[in-house]
Design an enzyme around this catalytic site. Structure first.
Site: not given
Lengths: 494, 182, 255
Positions: B122, B146-148, B161
């Site tokens: 990502h 960080c963003h799963g 993501p």
């Protein structure tokens, strides 16, 4: 470089930009149609060449800085990494290293041209002073760059040059400590030198911009030194001088390429390739060649100012007073000194010579120790030799600032001033001789008999006499040859 | 003055001069281009950087179920000694249901050894899941905090993501217990 | 065109002021001037000599002198392939670490390692050599006046001190050394290093090969440099010629 009149452009994009920010008009005005005297010789190439060298130095320097580590433990190795591992690193480094020398060659020729053709005279005094500032900044930048590879030569050059400041009475040691950021040349010194070595070139660039701006206000001088009288005396800068400059640049770059690729270390010294060791001084340290004449001046002052030297200097000032003060209308003390100076000039010069000889000999040390001749009061030294050397060295550069007021002769070009021409050519030779003296060891002798020290002292004497005595005297007394009526006329005749 | 120059300039002379100017311009452009290249190339990795671009990893100390992280080209490389259950879990997934379709067999050279660059596809964070105490995400592999993004036991993106699976570097087995990455 | 003459004069004078001051370099004997393959505008390093010189360095010089700016991977330039380089590097043991347990450990050398230094520190090297520092040799050819000739001169310059000269205990007489007294014992003897090719195994040949090897080590990109230099020079020559024609044509109407 004003935004007054705008030119017409066919290209719509150019035109669109120019309406909003007239850079194209400016280029057109300053480098396109700019009226330039039609009689330049090849000496006039060196301004453009110096500009190209400045840009070369900045571009190669920025790339080198990306690979260089300004730390005492890593600087030497990181330079070697550039030379060995970085793609094209060896070439970029050699371009930078030798570029400094070629930049100075171009600038020295440029300065000599300025002196020879009187380019510093009215209305170009400020243009000249800006040039001297560029030169001073270049010296500072080059000196700090010399230290960055952290070699024996660089580290010790920094030690010696920062040692100049210890000559200042009372606060000298404090100033040196402040400059070095410690008590010897070490990591803090390297860091600040790197910072300034990176900064100063951009300052140089800014002053060059002012220098060129001032040039475009007054217009260029020319080999005849006479003013432009009308359009018949000039040519548009482009294409005539753009093409001529590019040709001259080509010749210059050929020499630069020969040195950079085939003799890249010709200006270097073996001690550049040994890492800096603060415990061991190399047997013979020298600054870069472009500082050597000034180094010779520094080393030439092996004597200080005692009462005899002081008397000698005072006599010289009195002799020169009528030349400096000029006007006979002055009243009071000044006029008395002037009258004395004029009336007893020969006597005063004799006094100056004898007093100097006494003052000098009373400070020359015998091989067995002690002065060569002992005189009363000769030990009363107002300015000791170390400080005198430093003052003379800085003074020899700073003198250039005052050149427009030391030489006030109405004729610019040496072509019409035979005496000035001879004196100036002698100065150029003197400068080279001083450079040679600066390169040799302090105790070297010419043909094994004449100590180079003496030659350096004579050379130093001429250097100062040229600026402080010859030029002012010639300004008042030299009769110039007749000048041509105009540049055009002179060109047609030739 | 310029007028009389233009007048006396014959047509032929004009053409020759234009040609010369063009030649000069072309030379200048080629020269500048050639001069620029070394400066640009100098920004590429230097010889010492390239010399460090391979790393050898000894697999003997890594117990089954354990993972180690080694530094390769300045980035973490995950080396995981997978258990039979983890391999089974990775094999059971239907490839066509994946976001980035890759079978487990294409991602490993030896079933028990999963070797990947530990950089989330990502935005470049390092996912968690190497230590036993780390969160391993919904699919038992890695989880990027960080963003799963969730990665499975083959390092494939399953949720979140990230667009791609964790990348597999070039590597080879020098012997059964020694791997050369890069 | 008087101005050109003047310009040339000024340039000459300026350049003559720059010539390195080698005359006073050393009170040692006049250095020999050999003809080396790497001299001249298109000179190259003799690969066979480089390999032999490297062998002499490894077996003799390397016992005291480090070369910490040179890496095993650099040996590719001597004509060795990857496997040979790996094998050479692996003969040396390097301390690396710390490992996961915080311990330093030993491992065989890799091509990415610098030449293994014989001593751990400058101090140790001086202690082991009677207080004399065996200088790092990576840049030796550039760090001495005379370069390869100097190195050759020192290696072949040993002899007995002439009458009336005292050589201190633990020092040696060398005609090429500035001051003639050198701390290094004569390092080479005929037949000491065996060569794989049929080059003669003499001190003279060893000295030539080591000098060649050290010149390469101090300037590994010399061949590239000369190649690029010739291209750049020829390009500029043609460009300057074109510019001269352009300038002449342009100015023909003015003069």
């Amino acid at each position: 470089m004003s935004s007054g009149q705008r030119a017409e452009f066919k290209n719509p994009v150019v035109s669109w930009i120019d309406e909003r920010l007239p850079v194209f008009s400016m280029m057109q005005k300053e480098y396109g149609v700019f009226p330039t005297p039609r009689n330049f010789n090849y000496f006039w190439n060196f301004g453009a060449i110096a500009m190209v060298m400045l840009i070369t130095m900045i571009v190669s320097g920025i790339v080198l800085a990306m690979h260089y580590t300004p730390h005492a433990d890593h600087a030497f190795s990181s330079v070697e990494r550039i030379m060995r591992d970085v793609n094209w690193g060896w070439m970029i480094r050699y371009i930078h290293m030798n570029g400094a020398s070629f930049f100075f060659i171009a600038v020295y020729i440029h300065i000599f041209r300025g002196i020879y053709y009187g380019s510093y005279k009215k209305p170009r005094e400020l243009l000249w002073i800006l040039g001297v500032i560029i030169y001073l900044l270049m010296m500072a930048t080059a000196f700090m760059g010399y230290t960055l590879p952290w070699s024996q030569m660089g580290g010790w050059a920094a030690t010696v040059i920062s040692g100049f400041f210890t000559a200042i009475p009372v606060v000298g040691d404090m100033i040196q400590t402040l400059l070095l950021g410690g008590f010897s040349v070490d990591n803090p010194t390297l860091n600040r030198f790197f910072s300034l070595h990176y900064l100063l070139p951009f300052l140089i660039f800014a002053v060059v911009f002012l220098h060129v701006w001032a040039l475009h206000v007054s217009g260029s001088n020319n080999p005849l030194g006479i003013d432009v009288k009308g359009p018949q005396d000039t040519l548009p800068f482009h294409p005539y001088y753009t093409m001529k400059d590019t040709f001259g640049l080509g010749v210059f770059l050929l020499l630069y390429v020969i040195v950079t690729f085939f003799f890249p270390n010709i200006f270097a010294h073996p001690d550049h390739f040994v890492e800096y060791n603060p415990m061991v001084t190399p047997p013979h340290i020298v600054p870069e060649w472009y500082f050597l004449p000034f180094y010779a001046v520094l080393r030439g002052l092996t004597f200080g100012v005692n009462p005899y030297i002081g008397l000698s200097l005072f006599a010289l000032i009195v002799v020169m007073a009528p030349v400096y003060c000029g006007a006979d209308k002055k009243t009071g003390l000044c006029s008395i000194i002037c009258v004395v100076g004029r009336k007893y000039a020969v006597l005063l010069l004799a006094i100056a010579a004898v007093a100097f000889a006494l003052g000098y000999l009373s400070q020359v040390e015998k091989a067995t120790g002690g002065a060569l001749i002992s005189l009363p009061l000769s030990n009363l030294v107002f300015v000791n030799a170390k400080l005198a050397g430093v003052l003379a060295m800085f003074g020899s550069v700073i003198l250039l600032v005052f050149l427009p007021w030391l030489d006030t002769h109405p004729v610019r070009s040496a072509r019409f001033r035979p005496l000035f021409k001879t004196a100036t050519l002698l100065l150029a030779i003197d400068f080279v001789i001083l450079g040679y003296v600066g390169m040799e060891t302090a105790d070297a002798a010419l043909f094994g008999v004449i100590p180079l020290l003496w030659i350096g002292q004579l050379g130093t004497g001429y250097y100062f006499a040229y600026f402080l005595m010859l030029l002012p005297w010639l300004s008042r007394n030299e009769k110039a040859q007749p000048l041509p009526a105009s540049i055009n006329e002179a060109v047609l005749k030739a | 003055m310029s007028a009389h120059i233009a007048n006396s300039d014959s047509e032929d002379g004009q053409t020759r001069r234009d040609f010369l100017l063009l030649t000069a311009g072309a030379f200048g452009a080629v020269g500048a281009g050639c001069f620029a290249w070394p400066f640009i190339d100098s920004l590429n990795p230097a010889a010492d950087t390239l010399a460090m671009s391979t790393v050898e990893v000894d697999l003997t100390p890594i117990q089954e179920g354990q993972a180690i992280t080694v530094k390769w080209r300045g980035k973490p490389v995950f080396v995981r000694h997978r258990t039979a259950a983890e391999i089974e879990q990775a094999r059971a997934v239907k490839v066509e249901e994946l976001r980035d379709r890759e079978s487990d067999a294409d991602r490993v050279k030896k079933d028990q050894w999963l070797i990947m660059v530990g950089v989330c596809t990502h935005l470049g964070c390092v996912p968690l899941g190497q230590k036993e105490t780390d969160p391993k995400g919904d699919f038992g592999g890695w989880f990027c905090p960080c963003h799963g993004s969730h990665y499975d036991t083959s390092g494939r993106i399953r949720k979140g993501p990230a667009p791609k699976n964790l990348s597999v570097p070039e590597y080879s087995f020098i012997s059964d217990t020694l791997v050369k990455v890069g | 065109m008087m101005s050109i003459k003047k310009l040339a004069l000024v340039t000459c004078v300026a350049l003559s002021a720059l010539s390195p001051a080698s005359a006073r370099a050393a009170e040692g004997g006049a250095l020999p001037h050999l003809s080396w393959s790497f001299e001249g505008v298109n000179g190259t390093y003799d690969r066979a000599s480089l390999q032999r010189g490297f062998k002499v360095y490894r077996e003799v010089c390397g016992a005291c002198h480090s070369m910490d700016k040179v890496y095993y991977r650099d040996l590719e330039a001597l004509g060795y392939d990857e496997d040979q380089i790996k094998a050479v590097a692996a003969e040396y043991t390097f301390i690396d670490g710390p490992n996961d347990e915080g311990e330093m450990y030993e491992r065989p050398g890799r091509p990415s390692d610098p030449f293994k230094a014989p001593y751990a520190s400058r101090e140790q090297s001086m202690y082991a050599n009677n207080g004399a520092y065996p200088p790092d040799m990576s840049l030796l050819a550039k760090a001495r006046h005379g370069g390869a000739n100097y190195i050759y001169g020192i290696l072949t310059g040993y002899g007995h001190a002439p009458e009336g000269h005292e050589v201190p205990e633990g020092k040696y007489w060398n005609t090429m050394m500035p001051g003639h007294i050198i701390a290094m014992a004569p390092p080479l003897q005929d037949g000491q290093v065996s060569y794989d090719d049929n080059a003669s195994q003499t001190v003279d040949q060893y000295a030539k090969d080591v000098a060649t090897f050290l010149t390469w080590a101090s300037e590994p990109h010399m061949e590239d440099r000369k190649r690029v230099g010739i291209t750049a020079f020829l390009f500029l020559l043609v460009f300057t010629g074109v510019m001269y024609t352009v300038k002449k044509k342009l100015w023909a109407k003015i003069h």
